[in-house]
Design a protein around this motif. Sequence first.
Motif, mmCIF file in Angstrom:
data_model
loop_
_atom_site.group_PDB
_atom_site.id
_atom_site.type_symbol
_atom_site.label_atom_id
_atom_site.label_comp_id
_atom_site.label_asym_id
_atom_site.label_seq_id
_atom_site.Cartn_x
_atom_site.Cartn_y
_atom_site.Cartn_z
ATOM 1 N N TYR A 66 2.404 -4.428 -10.466
ATOM 2 C CA TYR A 66 2.368 -4.739 -9.025
ATOM 3 C C TYR A 66 2.926 -3.583 -8.196
ATOM 4 C CZ TYR A 66 2.956 -7.744 -4.826
ATOM 5 O OH TYR A 66 2.885 -8.304 -3.573
ATOM 6 N N LYS A 67 4.120 -3.123 -8.587
ATOM 7 C CA LYS A 67 4.835 -2.108 -7.793
ATOM 8 C C LYS A 67 4.058 -0.794 -7.743
ATOM 9 C CE LYS A 67 9.463 -0.164 -7.739
ATOM 10 N NZ LYS A 67 9.138 1.091 -8.451
ATOM 11 N N ASP A 68 3.513 -0.386 -8.874
ATOM 12 C CA ASP A 68 2.751 0.874 -8.910
ATOM 13 C C ASP A 68 1.450 0.752 -8.113
ATOM 14 O OD1 ASP A 68 4.687 2.005 -10.543
ATOM 15 O OD2 ASP A 68 3.638 1.486 -12.409
ATOM 16 N N ILE A 69 0.823 -0.415 -8.175
ATOM 17 C CA ILE A 69 -0.414 -0.646 -7.412
ATOM 18 C C ILE A 69 -0.115 -0.517 -5.914
ATOM 19 C CG2 ILE A 69 -2.118 -2.401 -6.746
ATOM 20 C CD1 ILE A 69 -1.944 -3.406 -9.705
ATOM 21 N N MET A 70 1.007 -1.133 -5.510
ATOM 22 C CA MET A 70 1.430 -1.050 -4.115
ATOM 23 C C MET A 70 1.614 0.413 -3.708
ATOM 24 S SD MET A 70 2.007 -3.386 -1.902
ATOM 25 C CE MET A 70 3.069 -4.144 -0.734
ATOM 26 N N GLU A 71 2.194 1.203 -4.598
ATOM 27 C CA GLU A 71 2.449 2.613 -4.273
ATOM 28 C C GLU A 71 1.131 3.370 -4.055
ATOM 29 O OE1 GLU A 71 5.461 4.505 -6.651
ATOM 30 O OE2 GLU A 71 4.704 6.497 -6.155
ATOM 31 N N LEU A 357 -1.838 -9.396 -4.492
ATOM 32 C CA LEU A 357 -2.574 -8.142 -4.280
ATOM 33 C C LEU A 357 -4.058 -8.324 -3.982
ATOM 34 C CD1 LEU A 357 -0.975 -6.181 -7.258
ATOM 35 C CD2 LEU A 357 -0.577 -5.737 -4.820
ATOM 36 N N SER A 358 -4.540 -9.572 -3.966
ATOM 37 C CA SER A 358 -5.996 -9.776 -3.921
ATOM 38 C C SER A 358 -6.670 -9.127 -2.714
ATOM 39 C CB SER A 358 -6.314 -11.272 -3.922
ATOM 40 O OG SER A 358 -5.818 -11.857 -5.100
ATOM 41 N N PHE A 359 -5.957 -8.997 -1.592
ATOM 42 C CA PHE A 359 -6.552 -8.375 -0.406
ATOM 43 C C PHE A 359 -6.254 -6.881 -0.328
ATOM 44 C CE2 PHE A 359 -5.866 -12.790 1.485
ATOM 45 C CZ PHE A 359 -7.209 -13.131 1.466
ATOM 46 N N GLY A 360 -5.507 -6.356 -1.304
ATOM 47 C CA GLY A 360 -5.051 -4.980 -1.215
ATOM 48 C C GLY A 360 -3.989 -4.864 -0.127
ATOM 49 N N PHE A 361 -3.389 -3.672 -0.042
ATOM 50 C CA PHE A 361 -2.420 -3.412 1.020
ATOM 51 C C PHE A 361 -2.688 -2.035 1.594
ATOM 52 C CE2 PHE A 361 0.161 -6.835 -0.968
ATOM 53 C CZ PHE A 361 0.388 -7.577 0.177
ATOM 54 N N CYS A 366 -7.943 -5.981 3.161
ATOM 55 C CA CYS A 366 -9.102 -6.793 3.533
ATOM 56 C C CYS A 366 -9.008 -7.240 4.990
ATOM 57 C CB CYS A 366 -9.192 -8.027 2.640
ATOM 58 S SG CYS A 366 -10.471 -9.177 3.161
ATOM 59 N N MET A 367 -10.036 -6.852 5.728
ATOM 60 C CA MET A 367 -10.106 -7.157 7.146
ATOM 61 C C MET A 367 -10.282 -8.655 7.377
ATOM 62 S SD MET A 367 -13.050 -5.261 9.276
ATOM 63 C CE MET A 367 -14.319 -6.534 9.351
ATOM 64 N N GLY A 368 -10.990 -9.322 6.455
ATOM 65 C CA GLY A 368 -11.332 -10.733 6.640
ATOM 66 C C GLY A 368 -10.353 -11.682 5.982
ATOM 67 N N ASN A 369 -9.130 -11.230 5.718
ATOM 68 C CA ASN A 369 -8.236 -12.099 4.919
ATOM 69 C C ASN A 369 -7.914 -13.425 5.596
ATOM 70 O OD1 ASN A 369 -5.340 -11.727 6.161
ATOM 71 N ND2 ASN A 369 -6.057 -9.639 5.919
ATOM 72 N N ARG A 370 -7.758 -13.417 6.910
ATOM 73 C CA ARG A 370 -7.452 -14.692 7.570
ATOM 74 C C ARG A 370 -8.697 -15.593 7.674
ATOM 75 N NH1 ARG A 370 -2.939 -13.364 6.249
ATOM 76 N NH2 ARG A 370 -1.158 -13.260 7.645
ATOM 77 N N ASP B 37 4.114 -13.300 9.859
ATOM 78 C CA ASP B 37 3.714 -13.737 8.526
ATOM 79 C C ASP B 37 4.286 -12.838 7.436
ATOM 80 O OD1 ASP B 37 2.342 -15.900 9.457
ATOM 81 O OD2 ASP B 37 0.421 -14.864 9.573
ATOM 82 N N ALA B 38 4.294 -11.525 7.680
ATOM 83 C CA ALA B 38 4.904 -10.584 6.736
ATOM 84 C C ALA B 38 4.333 -10.709 5.316
ATOM 85 C CB ALA B 38 6.419 -10.764 6.737
ATOM 86 N N ASP B 39 3.009 -10.678 5.215
ATOM 87 C CA ASP B 39 2.343 -10.845 3.922
ATOM 88 C C ASP B 39 2.871 -9.903 2.838
ATOM 89 O OD1 ASP B 39 0.773 -12.506 5.426
ATOM 90 O OD2 ASP B 39 -1.142 -11.596 4.871
ATOM 91 N N CYS B 40 3.130 -8.646 3.208
ATOM 92 C CA CYS B 40 3.462 -7.656 2.170
ATOM 93 C C CYS B 40 4.945 -7.636 1.846
ATOM 94 C CB CYS B 40 2.956 -6.265 2.546
ATOM 95 S SG CYS B 40 3.954 -5.402 3.778
ATOM 96 N N GLY B 41 5.735 -8.397 2.603
ATOM 97 C CA GLY B 41 7.150 -8.482 2.295
ATOM 98 C C GLY B 41 7.979 -7.322 2.824
#
Lengths: 418, 106
Positions: A66-71, A357-361, A366-370, B37-41
Motif C-alpha cells: 500500500y505505502k509504496d503504491i501511494m508513493e 487504493l481502488s480509485f488511485g491517488f 478517479c474523477m468519477g469516484n463519487r 472526507d479526507a479519503d487519502c488520510g
Amino acid sequence: MSEALKTSDIVLDPYSIPLDSKFNVAQGPLFEHDAHWAYFDRLRAEAPVHYCDESEFGAYWSVTRYKDIMEVDTNHEVFSSEGGIVVADQDEDFELPMFIAMDPPTHDDQRRVVSPVVQPINLAKLEGTIRSRAAALLDDLPLGEEIDWVDRISIELTTQMLATLFDFPFEDRRKLTRWSDVATADEDMGIVESEDQRRAELFECLTTFTEIFKERQVKPGNNDLITMLAHGEATRDMLERPMEFLGNLILLIVGGNDTTRNSISGGVLALNQHPAEYEKLRKNPALITSMVPEIIRWQTPLAHMRRRAKVDTVLNGQSIKAGDKVVMWYVSGNRDAEAIEKPYEFIIDRAKPRQHLSFGFGIHRCMGNRLAEMQLRVVWEEIMKRFDFIEVVGEPVRIRSSFVKGYATLPVVLHPKK
Amino acid sequence: MPKITYIQFDGTESSVDANPGTTVMNAALDNLVPGIDADCGGECSCATCHVLVDESWMAKVGQPSVAEESMLDLNPDRQPNSRLSCQIPVTEDLDGLVVNLPEFQY
C-alpha cells in the motif's frame, strides 16, 4: 475443454516456483481462476518491489505494498503516465492519446473540462434518474429462478447511466457496452475475432461520436460530457485530432462502465461469501453508506495502473532505471495488512472505509469516484427494499485480464422480502 | 489550545480546540466536523479536504506547496484562497483561524 487447457497453462501455487525475475503476476489466466491472491501475498512479504524481466508485455516492476503504491501514485514528476497506463503497451500504429495517459499540463487542462459533470453538486441532479431506472429494472426481474446478475443488472444499469452522462441515444445504449468491452479486450478473450475487427468497431465509435460532437457544437445539450468537450477551451478542437478524441471517449466509456459494473456484481458475491455481513446489512440498511466503499476496495475493479520512470530512482531499496515500466498493483495494496486491518475480510462497517487504493491517488485519482459510490448506494438501497436474499447459485465466470478485474457472468436466484 | 472555526456552506459554524502539531484536516475529523472526507488520510493526494481560508488569515496560513498546487489545480472551481486542510499544520499562531467549506465538496 478450453477452460481446462487454460488452467494447465498457469501455476496455481506461487510457492512451488522460485521467486526470481521470471515470477510473473501479469497473466490474465491467474485472475480468471482467482489464483492471483497468493502470488501477491508472496510478493508483498518477500519482494515488495519486484522486477520481472520476462512477460508477454516485456519487463516491468511490480509494486505491491500500500505505502509504496501511494508513493508512486503521488509522485507524477518521477513516475510518468505519458504513453500508457496499463502493463500492455499500445500498438505503435494505433495509439490512442487520452488524458489519463498524459502528464501535466495537458492532463490538467483536459481533465478540468469534463470533471464538473461528476462533481458532487451535479451528481445530486442525477440521483433521481438513477433511482427510478434502477427501481424499474429491479421490479422487472423474475423471482425464484436462475438469472445472470451481470447481464440483467450490472451491465444494464451502468450502460443506462453512461447513456445519460453522454446524452447518447437511449435505445442504442448497448453500443456503449460493446465499445467498452472491445476497447479493453485482449486478443484471446473471445470478444473480437481479430485486431482488424477491434479497430473497425472502435472507428465506428469514433464516427458515431463525431456526429454527436458536431451536433452539440451548434446545439449544446444539457450538461453532458460531449457538450462539455465540444465547448471546453482545451478540447473544442479535438475533432482535428481524431485519435485523441477516440482515446478520451474510450477513457470515459471504460471509466464509467467496467468499473461500476464489476463492483455491482462484486458486492453480491462478497455478501454471499460473508453471510454474517449480509445479516448485519438486513438488520441495518443504513450501513450501505460504509458498505459501498468497502465493496469497491474488496472488488478492486481495476487491478493495476502502470507508470514509467522518467529518471533513475530508488523505491523501497530497489533501483529503478529511467524508462522502466512500474506497475502499481492496487489489488495487492488493498490486501496489505500493514495498511488495512483484516484485509481479506469484507466488513461493511469498517472505520475509514474510503482509505483504499481502488480509485488511485494523486492527480490521476478517479474523477468519477463519487458518481460510482452514488450509483452503488442507490442500487443497494433499492435492492434492500425488494429482496431478502440475492443468492449466488454457481461459480461466477471471471474475466481473463490482469487489468479489468471482474465477472462475465454471475448466476443468482432472487428471494423477495417477506 | 488553538481554536479553529469551520463554516459550512449553509452557514453552520463549528469551533474546535486543536492540538498544535495536528492538521486542520485532522482537527475536523477528530471533532466530527462534516464536509471534510479526507479519503487519502492526509497524503495530499485526493483533494477531499478542500477549504477556503478566510481572507484575513491568508498571510499566516501561507501558500500551497507545488504538490498541493497540482491537486488544487485539477478543480475548475478552486479559488485564490483554496487550500487542502491536510497541508495546514496547526500552530499557536493559527489560534482563531476561520476556514470555509466549499459547496462543491458536498
